[in-house]
Design an enzyme around this catalytic site. Structure first.
Site, short mmCIF file in Angstrom:
data_model
loop_
_atom_site.label_atom_id
_atom_site.label_comp_id
_atom_site.label_asym_id
_atom_site.label_seq_id
_atom_site.Cartn_x
_atom_site.Cartn_y
_atom_site.Cartn_z
N ASP A 197 -12.44 -5.95 -0.64
CA ASP A 197 -13.28 -7.15 -0.55
C ASP A 197 -14.64 -6.78 0.03
O ASP A 197 -14.76 -5.82 0.78
CB ASP A 197 -12.61 -8.22 0.34
CG ASP A 197 -12.14 -7.66 1.66
OD1 ASP A 197 -11.02 -7.11 1.70
OD2 ASP A 197 -12.90 -7.73 2.64
N GLU A 204 -6.75 -1.17 11.52
CA GLU A 204 -5.89 -0.15 12.16
C GLU A 204 -6.61 1.15 12.56
O GLU A 204 -6.20 1.81 13.53
CB GLU A 204 -4.73 0.26 11.21
CG GLU A 204 -3.67 -0.78 11.01
CD GLU A 204 -4.00 -1.77 9.90
OE1 GLU A 204 -4.86 -1.45 9.05
OE2 GLU A 204 -3.42 -2.88 9.89
N GLU A 227 0.84 -1.20 0.00
CA GLU A 227 0.00 0.00 0.00
C GLU A 227 0.88 1.26 0.00
O GLU A 227 0.50 2.30 -0.55
CB GLU A 227 -0.90 0.02 1.24
CG GLU A 227 -1.91 -1.12 1.30
CD GLU A 227 -2.50 -1.32 2.71
OE1 GLU A 227 -3.57 -1.95 2.79
OE2 GLU A 227 -1.92 -0.86 3.71
N1 ADE Z 1 -8.48 -4.90 4.99
C1 ADE Z 1 -8.93 -5.22 3.78
N2 ADE Z 1 -10.04 -5.99 3.85
C2 ADE Z 1 -10.30 -6.16 5.17
C3 ADE Z 1 -11.30 -6.86 5.89
N3 ADE Z 1 -12.26 -7.54 5.28
N4 ADE Z 1 -11.23 -6.80 7.24
C4 ADE Z 1 -10.26 -6.10 7.86
N5 ADE Z 1 -9.29 -5.44 7.23
C5 ADE Z 1 -9.30 -5.46 5.90
#
Ligand code: ADE
Length: 265
Positions: free
Chosen positions: A223, A200, A36
């Site tokens: 996602d 975070e 990232e």
């Molecule tokens: N970062 C990217 N996708 C995530 C998810 N589903 N849960 C926590 N952190 C993430």
């Protein structure tokens, strides 16, 4: 701070607005994963510190440079010394946020990263959100008042102009130390009214609130948490493309910030 008086005891009034709202000069961008961070390191032409600002033995990495008149610092918590993977999650995020504020005294923190999104709340892969509020969903303490402490709700810096002019989505962010989601987490995320979830944000928010540094949370969706694909597969599949979108979004945010005060955002 009030300007010093002139010899006749009067004060100059014309600079008072600037004194109260000085332009942002130093920013710290906290990013958990190297994948990232690197597009932004390249976009801002930053260099990695040869001598770390941070305590000996910590894997924490600072990239820094001047971009559009801003002193830009990207802080990445580095790789776990034993396992060699990115130090994701709330513990590393809060430690590096604290250390970066102590050593760099930034005017603004940006926590940038990826997140899971809820399609029931309108999130799609690749969307970029600026989170108005952050809270935890995995700190369950069912005792009055400790329950609220566990949730740890914090507000992000108010950025109505930035969100509108750059056309970002706005919504609440829920944070926990797991990529997956248990039914209990889900209930807490719903209670937090969150549209995205990460690992975070609320930890960064805890520290920035403690030390009174304004913070902006910029999260790109890798996602769909309430979809039918396994989260880890979908996350890994979309990570590199979404990281490009995140890099572009954070660059637009920094371009927008240059020359402005926090109250103008
Ligand atoms: N970062 C990217 N996708 C995530 C998810 N589903 N849960 C926590 N952190 C993430």
């Amino acid at each position: 701070m009030a300007p010093p008086p002139n010899e006749d005891g009067t004060t100059n009034q014309q600079d008072s607005t600037n004194d109260q709202h000085p332009p942002i000069s130093t920013i710290v961008i906290i990013i958990a994963m190297q994948t990232e961070a690197l597009p932004l390191v390249n976009a801002f032409e930053l260099t990695e510190d040869a001598n770390s600002l941070f305590p000996k033995g910590t894997p924490w990495v600072r990239y820094h440079g001047i971009y559009k008149g801003l002193n830009v610092n990207i802080i990445w918590p580095g790789k776990d010394a034993v396992l060699g993977v990115d130090s994701v999650g709330t513990v590393s995020a809060s430690l590096v946020t604290y250390a970066a504020i102590q050593s760099l005294q930034p005017d603004l923190i940006i926590n940038a990263g990826t997140a899971g999104g809820f399609k029931a709340k309108g999130a799609c892969i690749g969307d970029v959100y600026v989170a108005s509020e952050v809270a935890f969903h995995d700190r369950r303490i069912p005792i009055p008042v400790f329950d609220l402490y566990g949730v740890g709700l914090r507000r992000g810096c108010s950025t109505p102009n930035l969100v509108k002019e750059l056309d970002f989505k706005a919504g609440k962010l829920s944070t926990g130390d797991s990529l997956d989601m248990t039914p209990q987490d889900e209930a807490s995320i719903i209670a937090n009214d969150a549209v995205i979830k990460d690992m975070e944000g609320a930890a960064v928010g805890y520290v920035t609130d403690l030390l009174k540094v304004p913070a902006i949370f910029v999260k790109a969706v890798t996602d769909i948490v309430d979809g039918d694909k396994p989260t880890s597969e979908e996350f890994l599949q979309n990570l590199s493309a979404v990281t490009v979108a995140l890099g572009k979004a954070v660059t637009r945010v920094v371009d927008y910030i240059a020359g402005k005060s926090v109250s103008e955002l």
